[in-house]
Write a protein that holds these residues in place. Structure first.
Motif, PDB file in Angstrom:
ATOM      1  N   TYR A   1     -42.463 -18.579 -53.781  1.00  0.00           N
ATOM      2  CA  TYR A   1     -42.568 -18.930 -52.419  1.00  0.00           C
ATOM      3  C   TYR A   1     -43.854 -18.279 -51.778  1.00  0.00           C
TER       4      TYR A   1
ATOM      5  N   SER B   1     -45.894 -15.734 -49.488  1.00  0.00           N
ATOM      6  CA  SER B   1     -45.790 -14.573 -48.425  1.00  0.00           C
ATOM      7  C   SER B   1     -46.017 -14.708 -47.175  1.00  0.00           C
TER       8      SER B   1
ATOM      9  N   GLU C   1     -37.328 -11.399 -45.240  1.00  0.00           N
ATOM     10  CA  GLU C   1     -38.282 -12.142 -45.710  1.00  0.00           C
ATOM     11  C   GLU C   1     -39.721 -11.785 -45.437  1.00  0.00           C
TER      12      GLU C   1
END
Length: 650
Positions: free
Chosen positions: A402, A404, A543
């Motif tokens: 992913y 950031s 997240e």
């Protein structure tokens, strides 16, 4: 026994595949010969009214509703039974829409399957017993885990609403990672200056009496459920009284033991008793037991004797304590960390001098850091060139797939700060992708692009980059076969979950996603709620995000807490629980090990297990696990389940 079957046509969703007439004809051969009534839409207002009127006039002893999934309307139909004066647990729902009509092409086969399922429900419902819900008053107070920006914002907001808050922080200080920075993107605001009012309000403002701050502490056990959690918190000894210490530092000067300071990224030394870093709050040092000479058997009272305030302010003999608190909700705000850049091969992290990760460089830039804010190489020289490598460990299937989202912004913040401190330094950005969301983030990128001493170079994969040390100690950055010298290299690693998240996840039974972050109830519509009712998520524990988003998540979690838990409010406890027959319990304690809600205790005097009906959620795990068959699940007894199976198979 009089049994009523209510068949919902659901428009054409059910009626076009399943013949209600055939069901009514077959019902004549069912036990007790139940009556059958058709309703076009039993969940509609007109359908519910028709259902209730029929219940009042026909007065059945048991009810079977053949309609949609119990997940959709079981609560709806139970309310109808209650309105009609019946016990709501004397009803059984048969899902003939999703499980039969929607998945069976042949109407004849669908009708046959529906008849079998309804016959099984009739056989089962004859054995169902009336159950009663319990009312329990809720606790409106909250536990917040983590005193970073999101956790502090949540705790203060709850206190302002009159709620008592237990704020648990693993480190000796509050403020999280950002309080250790000098400036924040995108507007380059002073991080300590921005967070200081929040921290001061939390410690000394109008509502500190509502907030119990417990530093150097971790959650060790949680029992209970939404509205009534019981939390046990383990607090390590600080060895310094937060209430009496004035932060003079006399004990520090007297301490003979030193070690590397982990809160300065091990770039400076600290005494065994010392502040985490300059300007820390609470403004009190803490003693590291493993560094203190007392841990090696040497008797030492230097810190205690040096304190000018009082005899009991410094207590080297203080021991770990465990406190227990009752709360109604839990907000997880444990923050995040950085991916270990040494795991990315070839970049020199941990092996080459003057290769730093983002946190180490933040501390170097800080006026309270190891260099007082001066940008210096390991040899103490001013660099003439700096390489900033983006996406270290990000967008990479071998590390973190992913993005950031914040790394580019702080990388260009570094660009601005380096140029401000050292205008002649050459800066090269090696990036894979540039991500600058929001209305302000582009300003730092534009500043870097307009700087004649700044260069942006794109690379395809992190394996195309390498950092080596040439003769004379100068670093060499190789990108796509092209070498460039750099006196200093700054790596921007992926943002990852904070350490200990997996332990907390298991403790609270809150699952994590495939990346290790806490899983939201729904990533778009319920991002502040976890999958466990009463446990909420705030900030980067779920997240990567910036401070603004983290504080907004904190406020969202507060909103859920305030809306659901109000002083004097009661909640209903479902009666679908398990119960132990003490006469048949063998005392093997297997049920204790499998219960996910810690609802089972063991009575050593009578050698039997006991289930707390308040804590039990009726999942049935203990019922299935009990080798003696001594546990009964109310509303899901063995007799009820076997009767349903036999009815289906007739």
């Amino acid at each position: 026994m009089k049994i009523g079957i209510y068949f919902c046509n659901c428009g054409s969703n059910i009626a076009e595949k399943i013949s209600s007439a055939a069901v009514a004809e077959a019902a004549g051969s069912f036990p007790e010969q139940p009556y059958v009534k058709n309703v076009d839409f039993i969940c509609s207002e007109e359908g519910k009214l028709q259902f209730e009127e029929s219940l009042k006039s026909d007065r059945p002893d048991r009810v079977v509703v053949a309609a949609c999934s119990p997940r959709d309307h079981e609560a709806t139909f139970r309310r109808c039974l209650t309105n009609a004066g019946m016990n709501p647990y004397l009803m059984q729902i048969v899902n003939i829409r999703e499980q039969i009509a929607w998945v069976t092409e042949d109407p004849a086969v669908a009708t046959e399957k529906a008849i079998a399922a309804i016959r099984g429900a009739v056989c089962r419902v004859r054995l169902q017993q009336p159950l009663e819900k319990k009312q329990l008053e809720v606790c409106p107070d909250a536990l917040v885990i983590g005193a970073g920006p999101a956790g502090m914002k949540a705790a203060l907001s709850l206190a302002e609403a009159g709620r008592s808050v237990v704020l648990v922080e693993r480190t000796p200080f509050i403020g999280g990672l950002p309080v250790r920075f000098e400036d924040l993107f995108p507007a380059l605001e002073c991080a300590p200056c921005m967070l200081e009012p929040l921290m001061g309000e939390l410690l000394h403002g109008e509502h500190p009496g509502k907030i119990e701050l417990i530093t150097m502490a971790e959650l060790m056990e949680v029992t209970g459920f939404y509205g009534n959690f019981i939390a046990k918190i383990r607090q390590k000894p600080r060895h310094v009284s937060l209430h009496e210490c004035i932060g003079c530092g006399e004990c520090i000067e007297a301490c003979p033991a030193t070690t590397a300071n982990e809160f300065n990224s091990n770039a400076s030394q600290r005494k065994a008793i010392d502040f985490a870093f300059t300007g820390v709050l609470p403004n009190a040092p803490f003693l590291m037991e493993n560094v203190c000479v007392r841990s090696h058997g040497v008797e030492c009272r230097a810190c205690k004797d040096a304190c000018p305030v009082g005899e009991d302010v410094v207590n080297p003999e203080e021991e770990e304590t465990v406190v227990e608190r009752t709360i109604g909700s839990i907000i997880i705000a444990t923050g995040a960390g950085l991916y270990d850049a040494s795991r990315v091969a070839g970049l020199g992290m941990g092996t080459l001098p003057d290769v730093y990760d983002a946190l180490q460089f933040e501390r170097m830039l800080s006026s309270t850091g190891p260099t007082g804010g001066d940008i210096l190489t390991a040899a103490g020289n001013t660099p003439s060139s700096v390489a900033i490598i983006h996406c270290v460990g990000s967008l990479d299937e071998d590390h973190k797939p992913y993005c950031s989202g914040i790394c580019c912004q702080y990388a260009f913040k570094f660009n601005h700060l380096i140029s401000a401190k050292l205008p002649d330094v050459l800066i090269t950005h090696y990036y894979r992708e540039l991500v600058m969301p929001g209305k302000e983030a582009h300003t730092l990128l534009r500043h870097a692009a307009a700087n004649e001493n700044s260069t942006l170079k794109r690379y395809a994969a992190i394996t195309d980059l390498s950092v080596t040390c040439a003769d004379g100690g100068t670093l060499q950055v190789c990108a796509g076969g092209e070498n460039a010298a750099a006196d200093m290299v700054v790596l921007c690693p992926a943002v990852v979950p904070a350490q200990g998240g997996d332990t907390l996840s298991a403790l609270l039974d809150v699952s994590c996603d495939q990346f290790g972050f806490f899983r939201e109830l729904h990533g778009r519509t319920d991002a502040a709620q976890s999958v466990i009712k009463g446990i909420y998520l705030a900030g980067t524990c779920q997240e990567p995000m910036d401070i603004r988003s983290a504080m907004l998540e904190g406020m969202a979690a507060v909103g859920h807490t305030l809306a659901g838990l109000q002083p004097g409010r009661t909640i209903e406890i479902e009666p679908i629980t398990a119960e132990v027959d003490e006469n048949h319990c063998a005392g093997c304690r297997l049920c204790l090990s499998v219960c996910p809600y810690h609802a089972i205790t063991f009575d050593t005097e009578h050698n039997t297990s006991h289930i707390n009906a308040i804590l039990c959620h009726g999942c049935g795990t203990c019922v299935a696990a009990c080798p003696a068959g001594a546990i009964t699940g109310h509303h899901f007894t063995n007799e009820q389940i076997m009767a349903e199976i036999e009815g289906v198979l007739q």
